[in-house]
Design an enzyme around this catalytic site. Structure first.
Site, PDB file in Angstrom:
ATOM      1  N   SER A  23      -5.025  -2.696   1.056  1.00 16.38           N
ATOM      2  CA  SER A  23      -4.277  -3.347  -0.014  1.00 16.38           C
ATOM      3  C   SER A  23      -5.214  -4.147  -0.917  1.00 16.38           C
ATOM      4  O   SER A  23      -6.133  -3.577  -1.488  1.00 16.38           O
ATOM      5  CB  SER A  23      -3.179  -4.214   0.603  1.00 16.38           C
ATOM      6  OG  SER A  23      -2.248  -4.604  -0.370  1.00 16.38           O
ATOM      7  N   ASP A  53       4.271   4.593  -0.898  1.00 15.80           N
ATOM      8  CA  ASP A  53       3.827   3.196  -0.800  1.00 15.80           C
ATOM      9  C   ASP A  53       4.506   2.373  -1.890  1.00 15.80           C
ATOM     10  O   ASP A  53       4.290   2.621  -3.074  1.00 15.80           O
ATOM     11  CB  ASP A  53       2.308   3.134  -0.947  1.00 15.80           C
ATOM     12  CG  ASP A  53       1.731   1.773  -0.598  1.00 15.80           C
ATOM     13  OD1 ASP A  53       2.401   0.753  -0.853  1.00 15.80           O
ATOM     14  OD2 ASP A  53       0.606   1.724  -0.077  1.00 15.80           O
ATOM     15  N   HIS A 112       3.498   0.962   3.240  1.00 16.80           N
ATOM     16  CA  HIS A 112       2.324   0.371   2.599  1.00 16.80           C
ATOM     17  C   HIS A 112       1.124   0.507   3.520  1.00 16.80           C
ATOM     18  O   HIS A 112       1.055  -0.117   4.570  1.00 16.80           O
ATOM     19  CB  HIS A 112       2.603  -1.096   2.292  1.00 16.80           C
ATOM     20  CG  HIS A 112       1.452  -1.773   1.611  1.00 16.80           C
ATOM     21  ND1 HIS A 112       0.726  -1.187   0.591  1.00 16.80           N
ATOM     22  CD2 HIS A 112       0.889  -2.996   1.804  1.00 16.80           C
ATOM     23  CE1 HIS A 112      -0.212  -2.013   0.183  1.00 16.80           C
ATOM     24  NE2 HIS A 112      -0.134  -3.114   0.913  1.00 16.80           N
TER      25      HIS A 112
END
Length: 498
Positions: A216, A437, A465
């Site tokens: 991320s 995602d 995610h």
């Protein structure tokens, strides 16, 4: 849908929620956030000793583990003043269980996620990599144990409905408190400085090149590092890729569309298994909307607190990050429609970093501090209003002006330096994007791979995610092979949904 206990999936929420500002890495409500760090022995070196005060995946105090050590490293507060004031970075290391290849440094996202906490809770998840690498993580500058950004009461802001006329006042007060408490630190917490810190960590670990696993926001940090130090890039994997060039408005619209898609996928999955929220997708959405908008005027009492629309929306978003936490979303919203808001509030607390004693980790404050310093954008009220209206049309459950509404009132200016990505000359960098995602939409992965020039795109066809922790054996085999043997999957590798 199958019922699931909150503790059994809490770690999944923690990892799944490590992402962008407004979608911060979750902290377990029952987790301790204090770990005793040993003294540093010399400038630029690391002294390791047993960690204390850490928490296990079940939220209970973790017994001492001789394989897990903590340390700290002093770095300049301001890299323009190398001999000036210094801050300490907190680190954690899980020693390799077999023949050691070197160190593998993790950033789990946020920005603002505590790498010390997350690696201590999830080390067994990476046992395959831990057979050959010392697994290392850290609290980046401004986060938790590393010169933390503090801004007073987080709940004064997080409990307010982002669509209400009270939000701007709450944001202004929050930003002013940040300036008062952490003003000296705020200008120096951006990703460019964090990348410089990362190279200090590499050197202190004794590694010629940095082996790195970023998730991320960690993909942004890794990309900035590779831009600054291309010849020091070892084996790099960036999972759940962020496009650092997007504006606040673009980010808000793209993410809201991603969460709309995730909610629709959740609804379909819920209905397949028998859903307490309705008999068809339209009814599921209508019932959740009715719950949230009802809380705007009449919050639910939960012990001595209130479940507001703002907190309930946060709880819904937190559970949308991963397919693993969809059962919690059904249970929490169904219970709240019957007057029991405990689980939905617990999801919001997990996401916001609320501790059992009612205090908060630095999660939300460091998210804002880092992202606002990483952008020169300071949108006008009219621009923020346009984004609010646009996102409301896309997905009313998650109406949001994005970071712009916060950064417009931030007390220090930002810079676009971290948006400039070009790792020409580095080793190949694996960039993974997931088609389902919600937080870092798939389109950002090929964009980041292209910006890097040395990026190798890997596509995951599933939901959630981040791909490595999705349960996909294809992704885990591919990533592990790259880290352990250097095997490059080649351009346009694809893994099916788990």
């Amino acid at each position: 849908m199958k019922k699931t206990s909150f503790p059994s999936l809490l770690c999944a929420v923690t990892l799944a929620s490590a992402t962008l500002a407004g979608c911060g890495s979750a902290k377990q409500p029952t987790a301790s956030t204090t770990a005793t760090q040993p003294a540093q022995t010399a400038k630029g070196s690391l002294a390791w000793s047993p960690c204390t005060g850490l928490t296990g995946p079940d939220g209970k105090p973790a017994p001492p583990d001789p394989a897990i050590e903590c340390g700290k490293l002093a770095v300049p507060l301001d890299y323009a003043k190398q001999n000036g004031e210094r801050i300490d970075l907190a680190l954690i290391r899980v020693k390799a269980s077999g023949d050691r290849l070197g160190s593998l440094v993790f950033n789990f996202g946020g920005p603002g996620g505590s790498g010390v906490d997350l690696l201590s809770m999830t080390a067994k998840t990476f046992a395959g990599l831990g057979a050959r690498y010392d697994l290392v993580s850290f609290d980046p500058r401004g986060v938790e144990r590393s010169a933390p950004v503090k801004c007073g009461s987080v709940e004064k802001w997080t409990s307010v409905d982002p669509a209400s006329d009270k939000i701007e006042k709450a944001i202004k007060e929050f930003a002013a408190t940040c300036a008062k408490i952490s003003g000296k630190l705020l200008p120096h917490v951006g990703t460019v400085n964090a990348a410089r810190d990362l190279d200090r960590i590499r050197a202190a670990l004794g590694d010629e090149r940095l082996n790195y696993f970023g998730m991320s926001y960690g993909t942004h940090l890794g990309a900035v590092y590779a831009t600054q130090y291309p010849k020091k890039v070892g084996r790099f994997v960036l999972d759940g890729a962020l496009d650092p060039t997007v504006t606040f408005a673009e980010r808000a619209k793209t993410q809201v569309a991603g969460f709309k898609q995730a909610f629709e996928a959740f609804s379909a999955d819920c209905l397949k298994q028998g859903c307490d929220l309705g008999a068809d997708p339209a009814t599921v959405r209508k019932n959740v909307e009715k719950l949230l908008y009802g809380l705007r005027d009449k919050p639910l009492k939960v012990a001595d607190r209130k479940l507001t629309k703002g907190l309930a929306t946060t709880g819904v978003v937190a559970a949308l990050y991963s397919k693993l936490t969809w059962p919690l979303l059904e249970q929490a919203t169904a219970a709240a429609t019957k007057g029991d808001g405990k689980l939905l509030l617990a999801l919001a607390d997990s996401y916001n970093g609320r501790k059992p004693d009612g205090t908060y980790s630095t999660l939300m404050t460091s998210v804002l501090a880092i992202d606002c310093v990483d952008s020169a954008e300071r949108p006008s009220p009219a621009e923020i209003d346009r984004v609010e209206r646009a996102t409301a049309k896309i997905f009313p459950l998650m109406q949001s002006g994005g970071l712009g509404s916060i950064c417009a009132h931030w007390p220090v200016p930002g810079s676009d330096e971290s948006k400039k990505i070009d790792a020409t000359g580095s080793a190949p960098i694996l960039v993974i994007g997931g088609k389902g995602d919600p937080a870092t939409p798939y389109a950002w992965a090929p964009k980041l791979a292209g910006l890097l020039k040395t990026g190798v795109l890997v596509t995951y066809e599933g939901e959630g995610h981040g791909a490595y922790l999705s349960g996909s054996s294809c992704v885990s085999r591919l990533v592990d092979a790259y880290f352990l043997t250097g095997k490059n999957p080649g351009a346009n590798a694809t893994c099916p949904a788990a």
